[in-house]
Design an enzyme around this catalytic site. Structure first.
Site, PDB file in Angstrom:
ATOM      1  CE  LYS A 261      11.989  13.471 -22.222  1.00 42.32           C
ATOM      2  NZ  LYS A 261      11.376  12.161 -22.332  1.00 42.32           N
TER       3      LYS A 261
ATOM      4  N   GLY B 293      18.274  10.532 -28.615  1.00 46.29           N
ATOM      5  CA  GLY B 293      19.097  11.591 -29.176  1.00 46.29           C
ATOM      6  C   GLY B 293      20.131  11.119 -30.173  1.00 46.29           C
TER       7      GLY B 293
ATOM      8  NE  ARG C  98      14.522  -8.237 -32.940  1.00 48.77           N
ATOM      9  CZ  ARG C  98      13.724  -9.044 -33.652  1.00 48.77           C
ATOM     10  NH1 ARG C  98      13.080 -10.033 -33.061  1.00 48.77           N
ATOM     11  NH2 ARG C  98      13.569  -8.862 -34.942  1.00 48.77           N
TER      12      ARG C  98
ATOM     13  N   GLY D  89      15.681   6.955 -30.363  1.00 53.55           N
ATOM     14  CA  GLY D  89      16.402   6.728 -31.619  1.00 53.55           C
ATOM     15  C   GLY D  89      15.519   6.506 -32.832  1.00 53.55           C
TER      16      GLY D  89
ATOM     17  CB  SER E  41      16.297  14.064 -31.590  1.00 54.10           C
ATOM     18  OG  SER E  41      16.459  13.770 -30.212  1.00 54.10           O
TER      19      SER E  41
HETATM   20  O1  LIG Z   1      12.430  10.138 -23.330  1.00 51.78           O
HETATM   21  C1  LIG Z   1      11.661  10.074 -24.248  1.00 51.78           C
HETATM   22  C2  LIG Z   1      10.427   9.315 -24.201  1.00 51.78           C
HETATM   23  O2  LIG Z   1       9.888   9.523 -22.997  1.00 51.78           O
HETATM   24  C3  LIG Z   1      11.952  10.775 -25.484  1.00 51.78           C
HETATM   25  O3  LIG Z   1      10.860  11.493 -25.884  1.00 51.78           O
HETATM   26  C4  LIG Z   1      12.412   9.819 -26.510  1.00 51.78           C
HETATM   27  O4  LIG Z   1      13.134   8.773 -25.959  1.00 51.78           O
HETATM   28  C5  LIG Z   1      13.105  10.601 -27.515  1.00 51.78           C
HETATM   29  O5  LIG Z   1      14.240   9.994 -27.988  1.00 51.78           O
HETATM   30  P1  LIG Z   1      14.751  10.439 -29.421  1.00 51.78           P
HETATM   31  O6  LIG Z   1      15.122  11.880 -29.317  1.00 51.78           O
HETATM   32  O7  LIG Z   1      15.925   9.557 -29.672  1.00 51.78           O
HETATM   33  O8  LIG Z   1      13.603  10.160 -30.343  1.00 51.78           O
END
Ligand SMILES: O=C(CO)[C@H](O)[C@H](O)COP(=O)(O)O
EC number: 4.3.3.6
Length: 329
Positions: free
Chosen positions: A116, A188, A200, A249, A271
């Protein structure tokens, strides 16, 4: 490298972009690392992303987690120092991860590695391209570096992933060169509601556009602040002109299957895996759930005895860390 899942199908690409060709993923990665200059077209970059369709991309913070993800069947990993739940809990400025840590993950696995950068931080992107990551995520999960401009992604050989909450946002990112779109969701939180909302929104706007005549499309493009030529192409294809994953999420096999049944091409799980009671088992279950997303019997089997899921958060304006999805537009 991941076994190709599909053949790239995009024949038409954004104006000013290169010609779509059928890519081979391994030469693309090595050419990127060696600084080759013939693989930077939009067609190649979006074609590489097509190969991840039907897959699960997992956030990992070290080589050991990356190996667990690969063994569980992840189609790619996202290398970062802190998963979104920890970024949210700890606060502070979240930046690109240490290149050394990303290189350790690249060396630990054979599947593609993403990393990222902050929104608008084109120098972080130059650094990640130089160390040879396979995809860059210009992510709202990190603290934005520029509150007005996103990166000009056409200027890079490496493909970019970007988040979107609706069709206009998705097409603005594609016009800047994004070869891969994901929902923003609310990373997160372990709460899938925002990923559902965003996916959607994109799909219902595509359905509306697909029955519009040209005059109506001009008006709709203005309304959603999307480049007309990309909206017209999306309406013709009846889908985004690049792959469209769900993210933010997703914490259970059922969440992952829900996003697939809503029409997403694959899922990101951050997460939800390494913040759960049994990461290896949950990772395998989520991969199975994405593959068999229409088979409730298999979904029931893989959902059994997974141990504790990550603790989820209710999403309200006062949520700790604020709403990440509002970053970038
Ligand atoms: O930025 C992201 C995708 O590129 C993250 O990997 C994703 O959004 C993770 O979110 P979460 O921790 O809620 O699963």
């Amino acid at each position: 490298m991941a076994t190709p899942v599909t053949t790239p199908s995009i024949q038409e690409v954004p104006q000013g972009a290169g010609t779509a060709i059928t890519p081979s993923i391994a030469p693309a990665r090595s050419a990127q690392r060696e600084g080759g200059n013939s693989l930077g077209t939009f067609g190649v970059k979006s074609g590489l992303a097509q190969m991840l369709k039907g897959g699960v991309i997992m956030d990992v913070v070290n080589a050991e987690q990356a190996r667990i993800a690969e063994e569980a069947g992840a189609c790619a990993v996202m290398a970062l120092e802190r998963v979104p739940a920890d970024i949210r809990a700890e606060g502070g400025v979240a930046r690109m991860s240490d290149p050394q840590m990303i290189k350790e993950i690249v060396d630990a696995v054979t599947i593609p590695v993403m990393a990222k950068v902050r929104i608008g931080h084109f120098v972080e992107a130059q650094i990640l391209q130089a160390i040879g990551v396979d995809y860059i995520d210009e992510s709202e999960v990190l603290t934005p570096a520029d509150d007005e401009h996103h990166i000009n992604k056409h200027a890079f050989k490496v493909p970019f992933v970007c988040g979107a909450r609706d069709l206009g946002e998705a097409l603005r990112r594609i016009s800047e060169g994004a070869a891969f779109i994901r929902s923003k969701g609310e990373a997160g939180t372990g709460n899938v509601v925002e990923a559902v909302r965003h996916s959607r929104a994109v799909m219902s706007q595509i359905r509306r556009a697909s029955v519009m005549n040209e005059e109506e499309l001009y008006l709709f493009a203005k309304e959603i602040q999307a480049p007309f030529h990309l909206l017209k192409e999306t309406a013709r294809l009846k889908r985004l002109p690049v792959v469209n994953f769900a993210a933010g999420g997703i914490a259970t096999p059922a969440d992952a299957a829900l996003m697939m049944q809503l029409g997403c091409d694959g899922v990101f799980v951050g997460s939800g895996i390494f913040h759960s009671g049994d990461p290896a088992k949950r990772a395998r279950a989520i991969v199975q759930a994405v593959t068999h997303h229409n088979n409730a019997k298999i979904l029931a089997e893989v959902s059994e005895n997974l141990g504790a899921a990550m603790v989820g958060l209710t999403i309200d304006p006062n949520i700790k860390g604020g709403l990440l999805a509002k970053r970038g537009n």
